[in-house]
Design a protein around this motif. Sequence first.
Motif, PDB file in Angstrom:
ATOM      1  N   ARG A 161       0.841  -1.217   0.000  1.00 18.41           N
ATOM      2  CA  ARG A 161       0.000   0.000   0.000  1.00 18.41           C
ATOM      3  C   ARG A 161       0.866   1.253   0.000  1.00 18.41           C
ATOM      4  NH1 ARG A 161      -3.606  -2.943   3.910  1.00 18.41           N
ATOM      5  NH2 ARG A 161      -5.109  -3.939   2.517  1.00 18.41           N
ATOM      6  N   ARG A 162       1.951   1.205   0.719  1.00 19.71           N
ATOM      7  CA  ARG A 162       2.853   2.355   0.741  1.00 19.71           C
ATOM      8  C   ARG A 162       3.437   2.596  -0.655  1.00 19.71           C
ATOM      9  NH1 ARG A 162       8.010   3.013   4.857  1.00 19.71           N
ATOM     10  NH2 ARG A 162       8.282   5.258   4.595  1.00 19.71           N
TER      11      ARG A 162
ATOM     12  N   ALA B 153       0.754 -13.487  -5.190  1.00 14.73           N
ATOM     13  CA  ALA B 153       0.954 -12.057  -5.421  1.00 14.73           C
ATOM     14  C   ALA B 153       0.828 -11.780  -6.907  1.00 14.73           C
ATOM     15  CB  ALA B 153       2.328 -11.604  -4.914  1.00 14.73           C
ATOM     16  N   VAL B 154      -0.202 -11.047  -7.305  1.00 14.59           N
ATOM     17  CA  VAL B 154      -0.418 -10.760  -8.724  1.00 14.59           C
ATOM     18  C   VAL B 154       0.693  -9.875  -9.277  1.00 14.59           C
ATOM     19  CG1 VAL B 154      -1.824  -8.686  -8.361  1.00 14.59           C
ATOM     20  CG2 VAL B 154      -2.218 -10.117 -10.386  1.00 14.59           C
ATOM     21  N   GLN B 155       1.351  -9.100  -8.421  1.00 19.29           N
ATOM     22  CA  GLN B 155       2.421  -8.214  -8.876  1.00 19.29           C
ATOM     23  C   GLN B 155       3.773  -8.910  -8.924  1.00 19.29           C
ATOM     24  OE1 GLN B 155       1.046  -8.275  -5.944  1.00 19.29           O
ATOM     25  NE2 GLN B 155       2.414  -7.641  -4.299  1.00 19.29           N
TER      26      GLN B 155
ATOM     27  N   SER C 151      -4.794  -2.784  -9.390  1.00 17.24           N
ATOM     28  CA  SER C 151      -4.145  -2.328  -8.153  1.00 17.24           C
ATOM     29  C   SER C 151      -4.924  -2.765  -6.922  1.00 17.24           C
ATOM     30  CB  SER C 151      -3.966  -0.810  -8.160  1.00 17.24           C
ATOM     31  OG  SER C 151      -5.206  -0.134  -8.276  1.00 17.24           O
ATOM     32  N   ASN C 152      -6.226  -3.010  -7.071  1.00 17.53           N
ATOM     33  CA  ASN C 152      -7.007  -3.539  -5.957  1.00 17.53           C
ATOM     34  C   ASN C 152      -6.488  -4.907  -5.536  1.00 17.53           C
ATOM     35  OD1 ASN C 152      -9.246  -3.794  -4.107  1.00 17.53           O
ATOM     36  ND2 ASN C 152     -10.211  -5.138  -5.607  1.00 17.53           N
ATOM     37  N   VAL C 153      -6.103  -5.727  -6.506  1.00 18.33           N
ATOM     38  CA  VAL C 153      -5.595  -7.068  -6.198  1.00 18.33           C
ATOM     39  C   VAL C 153      -4.229  -6.965  -5.517  1.00 18.33           C
ATOM     40  CG1 VAL C 153      -5.096  -9.356  -7.140  1.00 18.33           C
ATOM     41  CG2 VAL C 153      -6.862  -7.940  -8.192  1.00 18.33           C
ATOM     42  N   VAL C 154      -3.463  -5.935  -5.866  1.00 13.96           N
ATOM     43  CA  VAL C 154      -2.182  -5.711  -5.205  1.00 13.96           C
ATOM     44  C   VAL C 154      -2.394  -5.278  -3.759  1.00 13.96           C
ATOM     45  CG1 VAL C 154      -0.013  -4.426  -5.280  1.00 13.96           C
ATOM     46  CG2 VAL C 154      -1.136  -5.081  -7.413  1.00 13.96           C
TER      47      VAL C 154
END
Length: 223
Positions: free
Chosen positions: A17-18, A176-178, A193-196
């Motif tokens: 999130r950061r 982790a999708v990212q 970005s919601n999935v992240v």
Amino acid sequence: MAALSIDLYLASSSPRRRELLAQLGLRPRLVAAEIDETPAPNESAEAYVTRIARAKARAGWTTLSAPAQRPLLAADTAVVVDDRILGKPVDAEHALRMLALLSGRWHSVLTAISLLSAATDPERPRGSDDGTPGGQPPREHRVLVRTEVRMRPIGRHEALAYWASGEPRDKAGAYAVQGRGAIFVESLRGSYSNVVGLPLFETAGLLREHGIDPLAGEPAPTP
């Protein structure tokens, strides 16, 4: 005002999130928000993430000195399949069970956001003892975002190799999708970005309501 355009409080320990807020040119200042995150009996996933995000925000708000000059953001994300919330894996077998459950099908990723900012009520005396900075309850805006994710079939040998990479160990749903987990994601409907961990489109909208425009001024350096 320039400082407000690039800074806010973040009641979260999530480095993701950061990093996502840094993508918007914001410098989040971390605050503690220790709460009990145990789901309530028969609580839906939507109600759970909303309740936890609000609790994190209010716990973080009480740690701020009065008066709070910047908004505070908190969020909670859950991976949901068959109305079950999948948390972080406790060991390899737990991760393998979760990946097998997600294999070859759709699941949901829900994120609730709570954004608090100082409010001025002319009829409420400053210094009222209600446990909030400045003696007044904060304004709150909330949003709930859902993304649908489809995984391709995942073989046990692949799941074991993925676990050995170390990536799933602190990730809800054990992926982790990212990261490397992206090789399992066949399709996605909604916010990536919601999935992240934080839907940036909706987050930017909330911030603008509180006087913070991510497009104003120069991007802040990554924390």
